[in-house]
Scaffold this active site. Structure first.
Site, PDB file in Angstrom:
ATOM      1  N   ASP A 126      89.164  43.872  26.076  1.00  0.00           N
ATOM      2  CA  ASP A 126      89.120  42.737  26.990  1.00  0.00           C
ATOM      3  C   ASP A 126      90.322  41.858  26.632  1.00  0.00           C
ATOM      4  OD1 ASP A 126      88.552  40.862  28.879  1.00  0.00           O
ATOM      5  OD2 ASP A 126      86.439  40.640  28.345  1.00  0.00           O
TER       6      ASP A 126
HETATM    7  C1  BGC Z   1      87.220  39.058  31.345  1.00  0.00           C
HETATM    8  C2  BGC Z   1      87.404  40.458  31.905  1.00  0.00           C
HETATM    9  C3  BGC Z   1      88.639  40.505  32.756  1.00  0.00           C
HETATM   10  C4  BGC Z   1      89.826  40.060  31.928  1.00  0.00           C
HETATM   11  C5  BGC Z   1      91.130  40.061  32.688  1.00  0.00           C
HETATM   12  C6  BGC Z   1      88.478  38.538  30.673  1.00  0.00           C
HETATM   13  O1  BGC Z   1      88.362  37.191  30.323  1.00  0.00           O
HETATM   14  O2  BGC Z   1      86.142  39.046  30.436  1.00  0.00           O
HETATM   15  O3  BGC Z   1      86.283  40.834  32.665  1.00  0.00           O
HETATM   16  O4  BGC Z   1      88.819  41.790  33.285  1.00  0.00           O
HETATM   17  O5  BGC Z   1      89.601  38.727  31.478  1.00  0.00           O
HETATM   18  O6  BGC Z   1      91.140  39.048  33.633  1.00  0.00           O
END
Ligand code: BGC
Length: 811
Positions: free
Chosen positions: A224
């Site tokens: 993530d």
């Molecule tokens: C989220 C993800 C997301 C990523 C990119 C993170 O803060 O938890 O679900 O895909 O950001 O935006």
């Protein structure tokens, strides 16, 4: 397709630094290219309700689909796969290779801030709907991402929380949807921010086993955004790709760790091979691969509209729906959410939709040339002021609708200027020497009174109106959560007297400071009407109409990423609004516009009660189709709906001493309600169409051998006045078993359609897994012999048919 030997050969062509370079993003949304092996960069984008692309820019719009809760509510894998195809065509249009969806975390607690982004409280439904979306996206050469692996089911302290789940629960409940996604061929899995049993997910042994070994996942594990913090632990684990880049814990530190023997070179090779395999599958590997043409998606809006109706859940109906357009001389449409329908939840899932059809617009279009539609907003639900847009303001320089965005140097000299359409600027241009971002506009208020103006961002914020300073404050960054820093920084509201017909000059400035992101949001909200007068207006309009549709829901203060709710109450004034309207007109339909459960204390007063979820851009069209009877509401609850938060099995998402114990074990959602002998407002699986069904007979084998799948047939009859679709659900129970089980659990479902009076048989396949439990002692799946009750019906709480099947040991 490149074969495995070729992947080995290509990996072998690269020196260690070149390999390691590929394993961290080149930018926020892109991986690095490597011409030496014919690898082009891969573009990744959120997900899941639309494909945003590489920028947060109102000029780059996306088709906005219903939220995940709405998709799961369809219980319709074919439709969800079509929706996946739409996402794939959006991805191809924007040259995106990887969509960061689906979100397979579970609705453990109704408070979870990303509830709207996840499918269900049930692992079987989540797995099936998730797998359908994966297949739909990937059928077109675009890769899907199963996220967030695993036990990232709430938001509070998500970067540090240490979740504790027992092994059996982990396998049967939280890992199960990921296993289904892997079985469906998902190409990426995203490791979450959280810890599990003391280990951060980006370095967790679960990335290797079961994911890559037992399940045979041959794709890429991506972190993530910002979740990978260490070098050695993450590199030695199953993590393959660190995002975003180009900074991060790998790079030179990883090269050194390999050279010093702290990380095996084979681990790096495996990661590179996986990345190349992914690139190959996305058409990004090989010297002569042509650019991929956009996919044709001619029926995009029609599909998005169909999905709204298919996911809308009719909870109660006292003969009010469908409304008969022929008998509606006047329809009162009430509530601020009717005119400003909340089409999506907040956070990384957000997109700038191509269009937004409100419930009011949809109903007006549906009744055009027939009944009169009267709209009354009722008391204001509050929430942060909406970002400035083209309906409210003009660029002070050009006079064109929109705002002026400028970047200034420390002396206030203009370095850059451009016209923009919106006051929500999450990525203002990076200009060398830029010190301050300014958004300015001439406001054109249509009503006089005390307006609320707001500015959001970190660092020094200033807001002035016609040269008069209204706010000058420094907001200290108190979080590292990317969703809060880059997408939803805190807002500072101020009020100011504005006169209709005037054109005051609003200037908002944010000083940029290292590490505080670039995001800045400037908004304005008209004076809220006097609540008592607004309520009286709404009741009057309802009384004078043939029927009323009142739309209530959550605001931007409620459901968003990076935060959990603390209450399930609707915003102030909204419960009173529904009660007043329902009292004034018994033919009142309440439409609830929220991503997850809210308390509905007036639910017995409403003539009909319809859940719209966050319906996406075609909200109004799809809901008008349902309200006016063109199609029946297709949705069934993907999550149990409590009458009051206190009744819910899990009411706490705040860690204690950094730990969040999933103490309820297997008993998540309806299983928890059943175990505690509590009755919710509406059970998982519940939802009405526009016809009635009688459940006549369930048949199945008398015996089944342990480890075998079996089939249950459920005969149902359409006893109502019109053709319809019914979702027939089958649950299993093991009363008297030696092993602990949930009271009952969903093991299969099938939808049937029938004309009035017609009898049809739903054929429901119960997979072998339906009867298995994870044995911690044996470290594997086991099936316990003995009697099993098979229950069939319309929800976890309404199962009129039963059958006993004896499970026999295999000889
Ligand atoms: C989220 C993800 C997301 C990523 C990119 C993170 O803060 O938890 O679900 O895909 O950001 O935006």
């Amino acid at each position: 397709m490149t074969d495995e030997e070729e992947l080995d050969r290509l990996t072998g062509k690269l020196a260690l630094p070149a390999k390691v370079r590929l394993l961290t993003g080149a930018t926020t949304w892109r991986t690095a290219a490597e011409p030496a092996v014919g690898l082009r960069e891969l573009v990744l984008s959120d997900g899941p309700a639309g494909v945003r692309g590489q920028t947060w820019d109102e000029r780059h719009t996306a088709v906005l689909l219903p939220s995940a809760t709405a998709l799961a509510a369809t219980w319709d894998e074919r439709l969800v796969a079509e929706v996946g195809g739409l996402l794939a065509s959006e991805a191809r249009r924007k040259a995106v290779d990887v969509v960061l969806a689906p979100n397979l975390n579970l609705h453990r607690s109704p408070l979870a801030g990303r509830h709207f982004e996840c499918f269900s409280e049930d692992p079987e439904l989540t797995g099936r709907i998730g797998a359908a979306l994966v297949r739909g996206i990937q059928a077109h050469g675009v890769a899907a991402t199963a996220k967030h692996y695993v036990a990232n089911d709430s938001e509070t302290d998500r970067l540090s929380v240490d979740v504790r789940v027992d092994e059996r629960t982990l396998r049967e409940v939280y890992l199960a949807p990921f296993e289904a996604a892997v079985a469906a061929g998902v190409r990426l899995v995203m490791a979450g921010y959280n810890r599990l049993d003391g280990t951060t997910m980006t370095a967790h042994p679960l990335l290797a086993d079961p994911l890559k070994t037992e399940w045979g996942f041959d794709g890429v594990v991506v972190s993530d955004w910002g979740a990978a913090r260490g070098t050695r632990d993450t590199a030695r684990s199953g993590l393959d790709l660190v995002m975003p880049g180009p900074e991060g814990p790998w790079g030179r530190a990883l090269v050194r760790a390999v050279e010093e023997g702290r990380v095996p070179a084979s681990a790096v090779d495996d990661k590179v091979r996986r990345l190349l395999r992914l690139a190959d599958r996305c058409g990004a590997l090989g010297e002569r691969r042509p650019a991929r043409p956009p996919l044709r998606s001619p029926r995009t809006r029609a599909l998005a509209r169909r999905a709204v109706a298919a996911g809308a859940v009719l909870l109660t109906n006292r003969d009010v729906l469908p409304l008969d357009p022929g008998r509606l001389a006047t329809l009162a449409v009430i509530g601020e959410h009717a005119a400003r329908t909340r089409v999506q939840g907040g956070g990384s899932a957000g997109v700038f939709p191509q269009d937004e059809v409100s419930v009011l617009d949809g109903i007006r279009a549906g009744l055009r040339g027939r009944g009169r539609v009267v709209h009354v907003p009722g008391p204001a639900p509050g929430g942060p002021p909406a970002p400035l847009d083209m309906t409210l303001c003009t660029d002070p320089r050009s006079g064109v609708p929109g705002v002026l965005l400028r970047v200034l140097d420390p002396d206030g000299r203009e370095l850059y200027a451009e016209h923009r359409g919106n006051g929500r600027q999450l990525e203002p241009p990076l200009v060398p020497g830029g010190h301050t971002v300014e958004i300015s506009a001439r406001l054109h208020p249509r009503v006089s009174g005390r307006w609320t103006l707001g500015i959001a961002g970190f660092g020094r914020l200033c807001l002035s109106l016609d040269g008069r300073t209204l706010l000058d404050e420094t907001v200290v960054k108190d979080t590292d959560d990317p969703a809060l820093v880059h997408v939803r920084p805190p807002a500072r509201p101020v009020t100011a007297e504005l006169a209709a017909g005037s054109a005051p000059h609003l200037v908002a400035r944010r000083e940029l400071a290292p590490g505080t992101g670039r995001a800045m949001v400037v908004g304005a909200a008209p004076p809220a009407p006097d609540p008592a007068a607004a309520l009286a207006d709404a009741a009057r309009a309802a009384r004078a109409a043939d029927a009323a549709v009142v739309v209530v829901g959550t605001t931007e203060h409620g459901e968003y990423e990076g935060h959990d709710r603390t209450s399930l109450a609707l915003p102030p004034g909204q419960d009173a609004l529904v009660s007043a309207v329902a009292r004034a007109n018994p033919r009142t339909v309440v439409v609830v516009n929220s991503g997850g459960p809210v308390e509905l204390p007036w639910r017995d007063e409403a003539g009909a009660l319809l859940l719209a979820w966050f319906p996406g851009q075609e909200a109004g069209g799809g809901l008008a189709d349902v309200l006016l009877g063109r199609v029946e509401p297709g949705g069934r609850l993907p999550t149990t709906w409590p009458a009051a938060l206190a009744d819910a099995p899990v009411t706490r998402t705040r860690p204690l001493d950094g730990r969040l114990d999933y103490a309820e074990g297997l008993h998540v959602g309806y299983r928890g309600w059943l175990r505690r002998h509590r009755t919710p407002a509406y059970w998982f699986g519940h939802g009405l169409g526009y016809t009635n069904w009688s459940y006549e007979e369930v048949t199945g084998p008398a015996e089944v051998r342990a480890g075998d799948a079996f089939t249950v047939r459920v005969r149902v009859r359409n006893t109502g006045p019109r053709a319809g679709r019914e979702v027939v659900q089958v649950y299993l129970a093991r009363p008297g078993a030696a092993v602990e089980y949930p009271e009952r659990w969903l093991a299969g479902y099938a939808a049937v359609r029938a004309r009035p009076g017609e009898t049809v048989t739903a054929v429901v396949r119960i997979a072998a897994r339906g009867l298995r439990h994870w044995s911690v002692e044996a470290g594997g799946w086991r099936t316990e012999p003995g009697p099993c009750r098979v229950l069939a019906g319309r929800s976890a709480g309404d199962l009129p048919l039963a059958l006993e099947v004896v499970v026999r040991d295999r000889e």
